[in-house]
Design an enzyme around this catalytic site. Structure first.
Site, PDB file in Angstrom:
ATOM      1  N   CYS A  10      -6.924  26.417   0.562  1.00 18.94           N
ATOM      2  CA  CYS A  10      -6.054  27.537   0.192  1.00 18.94           C
ATOM      3  C   CYS A  10      -5.282  27.120  -1.053  1.00 18.94           C
ATOM      4  CB  CYS A  10      -5.142  27.953   1.349  1.00 18.94           C
ATOM      5  SG  CYS A  10      -3.866  26.767   1.835  1.00 18.94           S
ATOM      6  N   ARG A  16      -2.566  28.279   5.436  1.00 19.34           N
ATOM      7  CA  ARG A  16      -3.878  28.707   5.915  1.00 19.34           C
ATOM      8  C   ARG A  16      -4.860  27.570   6.121  1.00 19.34           C
ATOM      9  NH1 ARG A  16      -5.041  32.962   1.328  1.00 19.34           N
ATOM     10  NH2 ARG A  16      -3.890  31.361   0.197  1.00 19.34           N
ATOM     11  N   ASP A 125      -2.457  35.431   3.113  1.00 19.08           N
ATOM     12  CA  ASP A 125      -1.510  34.323   3.029  1.00 19.08           C
ATOM     13  C   ASP A 125      -0.212  34.737   3.714  1.00 19.08           C
ATOM     14  OD1 ASP A 125       0.134  32.212   2.394  1.00 19.08           O
ATOM     15  OD2 ASP A 125      -0.367  32.209   0.263  1.00 19.08           O
TER      16      ASP A 125
END
Length: 153
Positions: A10, A16, A125
């Site tokens: 990420c 994440r 996100d």
């Protein structure tokens, strides 16, 4: 067959991708699957940092401890170490491709490409969206982890 080595990517490697790494470790352990698993970010914002406390809490609620993870940035050497690199979203997919060394045959794709009906989807996100969004992120990465276990079993 070569042992699968999976890298989850990420932006900052605190929300994440740590959840994806934790989910994959848990799913692989449950299935008795031998895989190498790691995560990183495409930015240098959080090198050496623990995962976001909301990610830690979300994983812990599912029985997964991610407190041993530390943020790191994607490097060209990752393309030699990992057989598969999975991006959480389209921008990070572009960032990964920008780092890919010429001639690398490492499989690179969006993580949700593995989940039927979710191909091409990004994992949102949750960093700025509040605590409630971390559960949805977990659900996405868990679905992908189960798909990966099925693929490599």
């Amino acid at each position: 067959m070569t042992k699968p080595a999976l890298l989850f990517v990420c932006l900052g490697n605190i929300c994440r991708s740590p959840l994806a790494e934790g989910a994959m470790r848990a799913a692989a352990a449950k299935a008795g699957l031998d895989v190498e698993v790691d995560s990183c970010g495409t930015s240098a914002y959080h090198i050496g940092s623990l995962p976001d406390p909301r990610s830690v809490d979300t994983a812990a609620a599912k029985g997964v401890d991610i407190t041993d993870q530390r943020g790191r940035q994607l490097v060209a050497e990752d393309f030699a170490r990992f057989t598969h690199i999975f991006a959480m979203d389209h921008q990070n997919l572009r960032n990964i491709e920008a780092v890919r060394p010429a001639g690398s045959d490492t499989h690179v794709s969006l993580l949700m490409d593995l989940v039927p009906g979710r191909e091409g989807a990004a994992i949102a996100d949750p960093y700025y969206d509040g605590e409630g969004h971390f559960g949805a992120t977990w659900e996405d990465v868990w679905m992908a982890a189960e798909a990966l276990v099925d693929r490599f079993r």
